[in-house]
Design an enzyme around this catalytic site. Structure first.
Site, mmCIF file in Angstrom:
data_model
loop_
_atom_site.group_PDB
_atom_site.id
_atom_site.type_symbol
_atom_site.label_atom_id
_atom_site.label_comp_id
_atom_site.label_asym_id
_atom_site.label_seq_id
_atom_site.Cartn_x
_atom_site.Cartn_y
_atom_site.Cartn_z
ATOM 1 N N GLU A 1 -6.900 -3.661 -11.315
ATOM 2 C CA GLU A 1 -5.488 -3.631 -11.727
ATOM 3 C C GLU A 1 -4.837 -5.018 -11.782
ATOM 4 O O GLU A 1 -3.757 -5.229 -11.251
ATOM 5 C CB GLU A 1 -4.683 -2.745 -10.754
ATOM 6 C CG GLU A 1 -5.146 -1.328 -10.750
ATOM 7 C CD GLU A 1 -4.449 -0.487 -9.680
ATOM 8 O OE1 GLU A 1 -4.146 0.671 -9.985
ATOM 9 O OE2 GLU A 1 -4.233 -0.976 -8.559
HETATM 10 C C1 TNX Z 1 -5.377 2.615 -7.543
HETATM 11 S S1 TNX Z 1 -8.195 2.532 -7.232
HETATM 12 C C2 TNX Z 1 -5.706 1.475 -6.827
HETATM 13 C C3 TNX Z 1 -5.052 1.236 -5.540
HETATM 14 C C4 TNX Z 1 -4.106 2.326 -5.160
HETATM 15 C C5 TNX Z 1 -4.714 3.651 -5.545
HETATM 16 C C6 TNX Z 1 -3.906 4.822 -5.102
HETATM 17 C C7 TNX Z 1 -7.962 1.048 -7.250
HETATM 18 C C8 TNX Z 1 -9.127 0.219 -7.395
HETATM 19 N N1 TNX Z 1 -6.698 0.624 -7.167
HETATM 20 O O1 TNX Z 1 -4.399 -0.007 -5.540
HETATM 21 O O2 TNX Z 1 -3.887 2.276 -3.791
HETATM 22 O O3 TNX Z 1 -4.845 3.691 -6.933
HETATM 23 O O4 TNX Z 1 -4.586 6.010 -5.334
#
Ligand code: TNX
Length: 518
Positions: free
Chosen positions: A329
Site C-alpha cells: 500500500e
Molecule cells: C491492509 S494487508 C493492510 C494493512 C491493514 C489491513 C487491515 C496489508 C498488506 N496491508 O495495513 O492493517 O489491510 O485488514
C-alpha cells in the site's frame, strides 16, 4: 498404509476397556488432521499416578519438550508425572529421537498408543513437540484445566504417522496499530503452537507505532512508540524483551519473523526523525486507521543509512532466515521510486545473511529468486506473483478474503473490519493453498499465514475472539495433506476444541456453524 480422512466415527470402544467420554473419540480426532492415522480399538492408554515421561537420553531439547508436556498434565490430573531420561521403559510416555517412520521428516512424528505405553518418535525435537501437541488433544478436554479434575485420563489407541504439507505455517500479529505486551504475545504463542504453527510474523512498525528498539535511533521507540490507534499509550519491546519472545517461541518450535514495513506505513518513523522526510519536517504522530499516506524519502541518502541500521539490528535478533520488509500500500510513493527503493533495500537484507519477505507488491520490483512475496490479494489471479514463481521465487499465501483473521465473521461481529469480506470459519477452511492462485503450482507455495491486523483489537480477549476458531482452520490447511480435507470432519473435530479453549480461558467465537461440545 491406511489413510483415514480423520472422521470422528472410526473408533469403536474396546469391549475390555472402560467406557468413558474420551473413548468416543478416535486417535484421528485432532487438529490439524494427521497425515496417516490407524485407530486400534483394542488398545487405549490410561494415565495414572505412576505415569512417567521418559525423554531421549542426552537431549536437553527432548527433556524440555517432556517438561512442557508434564506442565500441562500435572495441574489437571493431580499426578506427579516425573520427567526422566529414557534409561528404562516403563508405564509411561516416551519421547525418543530416531527410529521413526522415514516419512516423518524434520517436523513430523510417529505416535503409538498402546495399553502399556505411549511412544512418540521423531527425527528432531520439533517433531517430538508436534507429537506432544497431538497427544494433548487426545486426552479429555479437562486436561487443559489449571485445577485438579476428575479422570479417567484415557488416550484412544492406535498409531499416527504425521508430517506437514508445507514448511511455513504462520500467524501474523500486528503489534503496531495496538501494542501487545510480552505476556500477551506469549499467550498467543501458547495458543498457536497447539496447532503446529511454526512461524509468528510480528508487524513491528506502521504509521501508528514503532515497537522495537533500534540502536542509534532512540526516538523511534521513545516517541514513535508512544501511542497507538485511538491515542492510547502504545509501547515497544526492548532488545531484551524481544529476545525473550524469540527464546519463548523457540521452545515451542516457532520462529519469529520480524517485519518493518517500508517505504509506506512509516509515519511513526517520519514523526520521530525530521531528517527522514523529504521536506525535513516531522509530521505529527498518527492514531487513526487510514493507510497509504506516508513514505520514506526515496532520494535521501539518510534513508538508506536508517534502513541499514534497522535491518542490521533485526538480523542480529533473528534466528530464522527471513526479515520481512513490508512494501504494501505505498500510495504515497511513486511507482518508479518504489522499485528503486526495493532494489536498493533487498540486497541490504542479503548483506546481513537473511532473505527478504515482503507483501506481494514486492514481486514486481526485482528478479531476486530468494525474495518471498506474501500474497494478500482478494482473488485468485496475480500475474506478477506467478511470474515471480516462474523465476524460482517461493510464495507465501495469505489471501485476505480467506485468511485475514481481522475480518468480521458476520455483520454482527463486534470487532474487526470488512474490506475483504465476511469470513466465517467454513470460508477460512474452504480453500486449497496448493491450487489457489491461478497458475501457481503447489511446488512454488512455501506455505500459509493467517494475519491478524489490530486496528480494532486492544487486548488478548480481542485477539482470541478473532483467531479462534479460524486460526486452527488455516493451520490445518498448512499442515494436513489435501486428502484429509473435509469440512464435516473438520467441524466435528473443531467442536471438541471449544471445551479445551474454555478450560484455557481462551475467549473464542462460538460460530453457529459448529456444534460446540460445551
Ligand atoms: C491492509 S494487508 C493492510 C494493512 C491493514 C489491513 C487491515 C496489508 C498488506 N496491508 O495495513 O492493517 O489491510 O485488514
Amino acid at each position: 498404509m491406511a489413510v483415514t480422512t480423520a472422521t470422528a466415527a472410526t473408533f469403536q470402544a474396546p469391549a475390555s476397556a472402560e467406557q468413558t467420554p474420551a473413548m468416543s473419540k478416535s486417535i484421528s480426532s485432532v487438529i490439524p488432521a494427521p497425515a496417516i492415522a490407524q485407530p486400534d480399538a483394542r488398545q487405549a492408554f490410561r494415565l495414572g499416578w505412576g505415569t512417567v515421561i521418559f525423554t531421549q537420553i542426552g537431549s536437553r531439547e527432548a527433556a524440555s519438550v517432556g517438561k512442557q508436556l508434564a506442565e500441562v498434565l500435572r495441574p489437571s490430573t493431580g499426578f506427579p508425572v516425573p520427567v526422566l531420561p529414557a534409561f528404562v521403559h516403563g508405564h509411561g510416555i516416551s519421547l525418543l529421537l530416531g527410529g521413526a517412520d522415514a516419512r516423518v521428516g524434520k517436523e513430523g512424528y510417529e505416535l503409538k498408543v498402546e495399553r502399556n505405553q505411549i511412544l512418540i518418535r521423531a527425527n528432531t525435537p520439533a517433531g517430538l513437540f508436534a507429537g506432544t501437541q497431538t497427544l494433548r488433544q487426545l486426552l479429555p478436554a479437562s486436561v487443559e484445566s489449571k485445577s485438579r479434575q476428575k479422570g479417567p485420563w484415557v488416550v484412544p489407541g492406535g498409531k499416527i504417522v504425521d508430517f506437514p504439507r508445507f514448511g511455513y505455517r504462520g500467524a501474523m500479529l500486528d503489534v503496531s496499530r495496538h501494542f501487545f505486551s510480552v505476556d500477551e504475545v506469549r499467550g498467543y504463542i501458547d495458543q498457536i503452537s497447539q496447532y503446529k504453527v511454526n512461524r509468528l510474523h510480528l508487524h513491528l512498525s506502521d504509521d501508528q507505532g514503532w515497537r522495537i528498539e533500534i540502536p542509534g535511533w532512540p526516538r523511534l521507540t521513545s516517541y514513535g512508540g508512544s501511542t497507538e490507534v485511538g491515542g492510547g499509550p502504545g509501547g515497544f519491546y526492548t532488545k531484551e524483551q524481544y529476545l525473550e519472545l524469540v527464546a519463548y517461541a523457540k521452545q515451542k518450535y516457532i520462529t519469529i519473523v520480524p517485519e518493518i514495513d517500508m517505504p509506506g506505513h512509516t509515519n511513526a518513523a517520519l514523526a520521530s526523525y525530521a531528517e527522514l522526510n523529504c521536506n525535513g519536517i516531522a509530521p505529527p504522530l498518527y492514531t487513526g486507521t487510514s493507510v497509504g499516506f506516508s513514505s520514506l524519502c526515496i532520494d535521501k541518502e539518510i534513508t538508506y543509512k536508517f534502513v541499514e541500521d534497522v535491518i542490521r539490528e533485526l538480523a542480529a535478533l533473528t534466528p530464522g532466515e527471513y526479515i520481512h520488509i513490508g512494501g504494501d500500500e505505498t500510495h504515497a510513493t511513486k511507482p518508479a521510486d518504489y522499485v528503486k527503493f526495493m532494489q536498493r533495500v533487498t540486497p541490504i537484507v542479503a548483506k546481513y545473511g537473511k532473505k527478504a519477505a515482503g507483501w506481494h507488491e514486492i514481486a514486481k520490483t526485482q528478479n531476486d529468486p530468494s525474495v518471498l512475496p506474501q500474497y494478500w490479494g482478494t482473488d485468485d489471479v496475480d500475474e506478477e506473483v506467478v511470474a515471480a514463481a516462474q523465476r524460482g521465487n517461493k510464495i507465501l499465501l495469505s489471501p485476505a478474503h480467506k485468511s485475514y483473521l481481522d475480518m468480521k465473521y458476520d455483520r454482527n461481529t463486534p470487532l474487526g473490519l470488512t474490506w475483504a469480506g465476511l469470513i466465517e470459519v467454513d470460508t477460512a477452511y474452504g480453500w486449497n493453498p496448493g491450487a489457489f492462485v491461478k497458475n501457481l503450482p503447489e511446488s512454488s507455495v512455501l506455505g500459509v499465514e493467517a494475519p491478524l491486523w489490530s486496528e480494532t483489537l486492544e487486548n488478548s480477549d480481542h485477539i482470541e475472539f478473532m483467531a479462534f476458531p479460524r486460526l486452527p482452520a488455516i493451520a490445518e490447511l498448512g499442515w494436513s495433506p489435501w486428502s484429509t480435507h473435509d469440512w464435516e470432519s473438520f467441524r466435528q473435530r473443531l467442536a471438541q476444541q471449544g471445551d479445551r479453549w474454555a478450560r484455557q480461558n481462551v475467549n473464542f467465537y462460538r460460530s453457529p456453524k459448529i456444534a460446540w461440545n460445551s
